[in-house]
Scaffold this active site. Structure first.
Site, PDB file in Angstrom:
ATOM      1  N   HIS A 196       3.428  -4.755  -5.459  1.00 13.36           N
ATOM      2  CA  HIS A 196       3.421  -6.071  -4.798  1.00 13.36           C
ATOM      3  C   HIS A 196       3.112  -7.248  -5.706  1.00 13.36           C
ATOM      4  CE1 HIS A 196      -0.990  -5.492  -4.675  1.00 13.36           C
ATOM      5  NE2 HIS A 196      -1.075  -6.799  -4.524  1.00 13.36           N
TER       6      HIS A 196
HETATM    7  C1  UD1 Z   1      -2.163 -11.563  -1.952  1.00  7.80           C
HETATM    8  C2  UD1 Z   1      -3.133 -11.905  -3.074  1.00  7.80           C
HETATM    9  C3  UD1 Z   1      -3.207 -10.744  -4.050  1.00  7.80           C
HETATM   10  C4  UD1 Z   1      -3.547  -9.450  -3.329  1.00  7.80           C
HETATM   11  C5  UD1 Z   1      -2.580  -9.221  -2.174  1.00  7.80           C
HETATM   12  C6  UD1 Z   1      -3.035  -8.032  -1.375  1.00  7.80           C
HETATM   13  C7  UD1 Z   1      -3.205 -14.311  -3.691  1.00  7.80           C
HETATM   14  C8  UD1 Z   1      -2.774 -15.304  -4.683  1.00  7.80           C
HETATM   15  N1  UD1 Z   1      -2.652 -13.083  -3.831  1.00  7.80           N
HETATM   16  O1  UD1 Z   1      -0.889 -11.390  -2.540  1.00  7.80           O
HETATM   17  O2  UD1 Z   1      -4.233 -11.006  -5.000  1.00  7.80           O
HETATM   18  O3  UD1 Z   1      -3.428  -8.389  -4.250  1.00  7.80           O
HETATM   19  O4  UD1 Z   1      -2.591 -10.374  -1.320  1.00  7.80           O
HETATM   20  O5  UD1 Z   1      -2.020  -7.502  -0.608  1.00  7.80           O
HETATM   21  O6  UD1 Z   1      -3.983 -14.596  -2.823  1.00  7.80           O
HETATM   22  N2  UD1 Z   1       3.939 -11.805   3.855  1.00  7.80           N
HETATM   23  C9  UD1 Z   1       4.414 -11.361   5.064  1.00  7.80           C
HETATM   24  N3  UD1 Z   1       3.513 -10.960   5.991  1.00  7.80           N
HETATM   25  C10 UD1 Z   1       2.162 -10.978   5.796  1.00  7.80           C
HETATM   26  C11 UD1 Z   1       1.703 -11.435   4.557  1.00  7.80           C
HETATM   27  C12 UD1 Z   1       2.602 -11.855   3.593  1.00  7.80           C
HETATM   28  O7  UD1 Z   1       5.621 -11.332   5.308  1.00  7.80           O
HETATM   29  O8  UD1 Z   1       1.404 -10.568   6.690  1.00  7.80           O
HETATM   30  C13 UD1 Z   1       4.926 -12.205   2.826  1.00  7.80           C
HETATM   31  C14 UD1 Z   1       5.264 -13.692   2.858  1.00  7.80           C
HETATM   32  O9  UD1 Z   1       6.604 -13.842   2.552  1.00  7.80           O
HETATM   33  C15 UD1 Z   1       4.422 -14.253   1.728  1.00  7.80           C
HETATM   34  C16 UD1 Z   1       4.406 -13.096   0.743  1.00  7.80           C
HETATM   35  O10 UD1 Z   1       4.378 -11.918   1.545  1.00  7.80           O
HETATM   36  O11 UD1 Z   1       4.965 -15.411   1.169  1.00  7.80           O
HETATM   37  C17 UD1 Z   1       3.212 -13.092  -0.184  1.00  7.80           C
HETATM   38  O12 UD1 Z   1       1.980 -13.179   0.563  1.00  7.80           O
HETATM   39  P1  UD1 Z   1       0.684 -13.858  -0.089  1.00  7.80           P
HETATM   40  O13 UD1 Z   1      -0.477 -13.652   0.813  1.00  7.80           O
HETATM   41  O14 UD1 Z   1       0.972 -15.237  -0.525  1.00  7.80           O
HETATM   42  O15 UD1 Z   1       0.484 -13.054  -1.422  1.00  7.80           O
HETATM   43  P2  UD1 Z   1       0.420 -11.483  -1.662  1.00  7.80           P
HETATM   44  O16 UD1 Z   1       1.533 -11.080  -2.547  1.00  7.80           O
HETATM   45  O17 UD1 Z   1       0.260 -10.787  -0.366  1.00  7.80           O
HETATM   46  N1  UDP Z   2      -3.385  -0.212   1.716  1.00  3.69           N
HETATM   47  C1  UDP Z   2      -3.125   0.185   3.012  1.00  3.69           C
HETATM   48  N2  UDP Z   2      -1.813   0.356   3.388  1.00  3.69           N
HETATM   49  C2  UDP Z   2      -0.776   0.179   2.526  1.00  3.69           C
HETATM   50  C3  UDP Z   2      -1.052  -0.218   1.195  1.00  3.69           C
HETATM   51  C4  UDP Z   2      -2.367  -0.420   0.825  1.00  3.69           C
HETATM   52  O1  UDP Z   2      -4.039   0.367   3.813  1.00  3.69           O
HETATM   53  O2  UDP Z   2       0.371   0.359   2.931  1.00  3.69           O
HETATM   54  C5  UDP Z   2      -4.789  -0.410   1.314  1.00  3.69           C
HETATM   55  C6  UDP Z   2      -5.218   0.418   0.135  1.00  3.69           C
HETATM   56  O3  UDP Z   2      -5.655   1.687   0.576  1.00  3.69           O
HETATM   57  C7  UDP Z   2      -6.333  -0.425  -0.460  1.00  3.69           C
HETATM   58  C8  UDP Z   2      -5.877  -1.844  -0.175  1.00  3.69           C
HETATM   59  O4  UDP Z   2      -4.912  -1.757   0.870  1.00  3.69           O
HETATM   60  O5  UDP Z   2      -7.556  -0.189   0.212  1.00  3.69           O
HETATM   61  C9  UDP Z   2      -5.255  -2.448  -1.390  1.00  3.69           C
HETATM   62  O6  UDP Z   2      -4.615  -3.635  -1.050  1.00  3.69           O
HETATM   63  P1  UDP Z   2      -3.411  -4.253  -1.876  1.00  3.69           P
HETATM   64  O7  UDP Z   2      -2.754  -3.220  -2.690  1.00  3.69           O
HETATM   65  O8  UDP Z   2      -2.584  -5.002  -0.911  1.00  3.69           O
HETATM   66  O9  UDP Z   2      -4.142  -5.358  -2.767  1.00  3.69           O
HETATM   67  P2  UDP Z   2      -4.989  -5.338  -4.119  1.00  3.69           P
HETATM   68  O10 UDP Z   2      -6.031  -4.296  -4.010  1.00  3.69           O
HETATM   69  O11 UDP Z   2      -4.035  -5.124  -5.243  1.00  3.69           O
HETATM   70  O12 UDP Z   2      -5.541  -6.727  -4.176  1.00  3.69           O
END
Ligand code: UD1
Ligand code: UDP
Length: 381
Positions: free
Chosen positions: A219
């Protein structure tokens, strides 16, 4: 008051909330604020349902957006609820935009900030998370680092060791207290490991042989925003799957799913021809723990998932050039490969040949939440 917003923060907050409810309810009251950064059912509600987290007291409903727009809206709304609730302190987790907004909003109006997962550094400021975590640490009053390397990073940035800070007086933003506390996610993994077994039907539902699959998650913007990079990673996973007849299980983050949906990259289209390449919706935490427990190997760019692989004593190929969780790599249980297909295949081959791994105790004893609660009570009274 606690700020949550992104999936991993909801999961981390579950551990602290559980400790507060079961052991500290006479001394700590938690007000939960969800920024709405993540909002799909599978990215947010599912964790409240299965981990028994109370519904947020405030749902800010911010949603997605550019960094500035998203963080700006959060700042405004978090300040509003801080003024309304007047908490004694604000807890923030990790390094997302929700973390940054919480740190800025509270510190500017002199509400002590408690940063959980402090001190972690990738030393790559092109990652939005690196900017968020440095800023959050330097606006905090109590900093809880899960690892010794986190503690060392803070020392290098001028933070005093706890004993020296105590000699200077009480904790405040100009005299922050830094603690080494273990990892809340380890607390959660221990707590939910057995319960996850109740979800075994997940394997038959998805046609997964639980003895023979690789778990992968992707991601990070640097792996997804450029379709050529993403295509290279997916192609490498596909080649590994075809060469060794092993299933790839890829619960796909919406950021990555959106990129794939709008691309017509030929290599990505090829993936559907391999029945062993299984892209699924994001799964709940219990299903994720179950997958990590049974996977032969984990290939991920997630911070949380690389740690959970380690908790479950699984080798991990980290799809990043660097990690904040350096101890895992130093222990030999994970390798950093970045996003180049050749490196990814080499990382996989390395663990096929090196299966005798030792998983030292790095992340505490599963009681980080209790330690954090006790420290808050002792030092913010
Ligand atoms: C965010 C965090 C990242 C973390 C990740 C965990 C920041 C800068 N990044 O990244 O550090 O590792 O969360 O998962 O805060 N979207 C959906 N549905 C949702 C959420 C997001 O469709 O419920 C899509 C949207 O198109 C959005 C994109 O995902 O623009 C990215 O979401 P965003 O929360 O901005 O960043 P993450 O990549 O999720
Ligand atoms: N996770 C989850 N379902 C998924 C993918 C991840 O429950 O489909 C959980 C995972 O077990 C961990 C957390 O989400 O506890 C990690 O989140 P993510 O990878 O989104 O973000 P990061 O840790 O890189 O910030």
């Amino acid at each position: 008051m606690t700020i949550i917003g992104a999936r991993p923060q909801i999961i981390k907050a579950a551990a602290l909330n559980r400790a507060i409810r079961t052991k500290f309810s006479d001394r700590l009251t938690e007000v939960l604020v969800h920024t709405g950064q993540h909002y799909d059912h599978g990215m947010s509600d599912v964790f409240f349902e299965e981990m028994g987290i109370p519904q947020p007291n405030h749902q800010l409903g911010i949603g997605s957006g550019t960094h500035g727009k998203q963080t700006g809206k959060m700042l405004e709304e978090i300040e509003r609820v801080l003024e309304l609730e007047k908490p004694d302190a604000l807890i923030i987790y990790g390094d997302t935009n929700s973390t940054l907004a919480g740190a800025l909003a509270a510190s500017k109006i002199h509400i002590p900030v408690i940063h959980i997962e402090a001190g972690l550094r990738s030393f790559n400021k092109r990652m939005p998370e690196e900017v968020n975590r440095i800023t959050a640490d330097h606006a905090s009053t109590l900093l809880f680092s899960p690892t010794k390397s986190g503690l060392r990073n803070l020392e290098k940035e001028g933070f005093l060791l706890l004993n020296d800070a105590k000699k200077k007086g009480k904790a405040n933003m100009d005299n922050p207290y830094v603690f080494h506390c273990g990892d809340l996610m380890y607390d959660n993994t221990l707590f939910y490991s057995t319960k996850a077994d109740e979800h075994e039907s997940f394997f038959s539902k998805h046609g997964i042989d639980k003895e023979n699959f690789i778990l992968s998650t992707i991601h990070r913007p640097q792996n997804t925003d450029d379709i050529q990079v993403l295509s290279g990673i997916l192609t490498a996973l596909n080649e590994i799957s075809l060469a060794d007849s092993i299933k790839i299980v890829l619960p796909l983050h919406p950021r990555t799913a959106n990129m794939i949906a709008k691309s017509n990259d030929a290599a990505i289209r090829e993936l559907s021809k391999n029945p062993l390449f299984k892209i699924i919706e994001p799964v709940g935490f219990l299903e994720m723990i179950l997958l990590e427990k049974h996977a032969k190997l984990v290939m991920t760019d997630s911070g949380g998932v690389q740690k959970e692989a380690f908790f479950m004593k699984k080798p991990c190929v980290i799809l990043r050039p660097e990690t904040e969780w350096t101890e895992i790599v130093e222990s030999g249980c994970a390798v950093l490969v970045g996003s180049h297909p050749t490196k990814i295949r080499e990382g996989y081959a390395y663990f096929k040949q090196n299966q005798d791994l030792k998983f030292p105790s790095i992340f505490g004893d599963g009681a980080a939440a209790e330690f954090i609660c006790e420290s808050i009570i002792e030092h913010l009274n």
